[in-house]
Design an enzyme around this catalytic site. Structure first.
Site, short mmCIF file in Angstrom:
data_model
loop_
_atom_site.label_atom_id
_atom_site.label_comp_id
_atom_site.label_asym_id
_atom_site.label_seq_id
_atom_site.Cartn_x
_atom_site.Cartn_y
_atom_site.Cartn_z
CE1 TYR A 117 -3.30 2.85 1.04
CE2 TYR A 117 -1.85 3.71 2.06
CZ TYR A 117 -2.78 4.13 0.72
OH TYR A 117 -3.86 5.35 1.51
CD GLU A 126 -5.94 4.81 -1.48
OE1 GLU A 126 -6.04 4.74 0.38
OE2 GLU A 126 -6.90 4.58 -1.99
#
Length: 395
Positions: free
Chosen positions: A117, A205
């Site tokens: 991530y 993101e």
């Protein structure tokens, strides 16, 4: 301002960041042709909407159809596309109403060794942007933060100087990168951080960020949002805006110079000042009501803006009463009431209207309201206003 995944990836690619090859498609035929063009044994067909959770999402019309699907032939790509285009995708972020899918992104398959991530946000405590990374790629970062917060690693960086080499090394060690992956990260991570700062992003993101079998770092998904207040510096980015993905009332309000956010309640709010608007919503909830919107008309609203604000509020069929809460500082209260009464006539109210005024010339303004003969309930303070507007719904 949010943009689609394929748009974000193109911007990242232009900034030198590694992304998979992909083709934007508007029809099932284009999807099948894209599979052949990419030339691999597998491809991924991705729904393009401004919401996360697309892989786990399902279509209202075809409950077994996911929003992101792996395909192994052009025929399979076409079949899936026919069940996706023009249909309503429901994800954890769209709510039950879902969003219509009008565009698909067909992307090459990769040999994935690991999923990570990566996220960048502006952290007000740190006084600048913060790069966050985690070994738990592909998962909702909120779940990781709640259950295993020790797996989230943060590195604040200076917007002018970017991510420093020692910060890259810190993250690499924490993530367990080998020497080849560290070399990749030494270029990849500063590029992403520079992209964030150069474009005045409010959020970027990458979930997941993948490590391929040959140790490359590749952006597998991208969600990017830009600071609306900085878009005047980035005119080309405005061309990426997809108004069909935004709330129609919010778009209309923006065009009129109003700050508006649609909510689920039944009490419309018209307020001047963001802090006062938040307080108004809090007081409504405290006394048992539900605000239908956040609406800040600003300190210098004119008759046209107040009229448009009322029209936007009343366009929501859920609104059963309206609370106007104005502090007359920059604009005097009597001037506000004059605009209010003029717009009242133009709009034509059929639901209860409660008005609370405070500030310069407030006594004169209240006299004007009382003498107007309009069916307007006057309130002495914010608590009184909240109680009265909630009370109109149970009367």
């Amino acid at each position: 301002m949010k943009i689609h995944e394929y748009q974000g990836k193109q911007l990242l690619a232009d900034a030198g960041v590694r992304v998979p090859r992909g083709v934007v498609c508007k029809s099932a035929d284009e999807v099948a042709a894209a599979y052949d063009t990419l030339g691999g044994s597998i491809a991924v067909v991705k729904s393009q909407i401004h919401a996360g959770g697309r892989g786990k999402g399902r279509f209202k019309e075809f409950p077994e159809q996911p929003g992101v699907v792996l395909v192994k032939s052009a025929a399979e790509a076409r079949e899936n596309a026919e069940r996706m285009l023009g249909q309503t995708l429901v994800t954890i972020q769209t709510g039950d109403e879902g969003k219509q899918v009008n565009t698909l992104f067909v992307e090459e398959g990769l040999q994935i060794a690991r999923e990570l991530y990566l996220g960048i946000v502006v952290d007000r405590e740190a006084g600048g942007p913060v790069l966050m990374m985690s070994s738990e790629g592909g998962m909702e970062i909120e779940e990781v933060a709640a259950n295993t917060p020790e797996k989230i690693f943060r590195e604040p960086f200076d917007a002018d100087y970017g991510l420093m080499p020692y910060q890259v090394r810190n993250l690499c060690f924490k993530l367990g990168f080998n020497s080849a992956q560290m070399k990749q990260a030494g270029k990849f991570l500063p590029q992403v951080c520079k992209f964030f700062a150069d474009n005045d992003c409010s959020m970027a993101e990458v979930n997941p960020l993948v490590v391929t079998a040959d140790d490359e770092l590749v952006v597998l998904d991208a969600k990017i949002a830009f600071d609306d207040n900085a878009l005047f510096r980035h005119k080309p980015l405005l061309e990426l805006r997809d108004l069909s993905e935004e709330d129609a009332a919010e778009v209309r309000a923006g065009a009129a110079g109003l700050s508006y956010v649609n909510l689920d309640g039944n009490i419309g709010c018209l307020v001047n000042g963001a802090g006062l608007a938040m307080s108004t919503m809090d007081l409504i909830k405290l006394h048992g009501g539900e605000p239908a919107n956040f609406l800040d008309v600003g300190g210098g609203a004119n008759v046209d803006q107040v009229t448009e604000a009322f029209k936007i509020i009343l366009s929501d069929s859920n609104v059963k009463a309206v609370l106007v809460n104005i502090f007359g500082g920059i604009m005097k209260c009597d001037t506000i009431v004059e605009a209010l009464l003029t717009s009242y006539e133009k709009v034509g109210f059929t639901i209860p209207l409660v008005v609370r005024l405070e500030g310069t010339n407030v006594d004169k303004a209240r006299e004007m309201l009382a003498a107007s003969g309009r069916d307007i309930v006057s309130a002495t303070d914010l608590t009184d206003a909240a109680k009265k507007v909630v009370g109109t719904l149970s009367a």
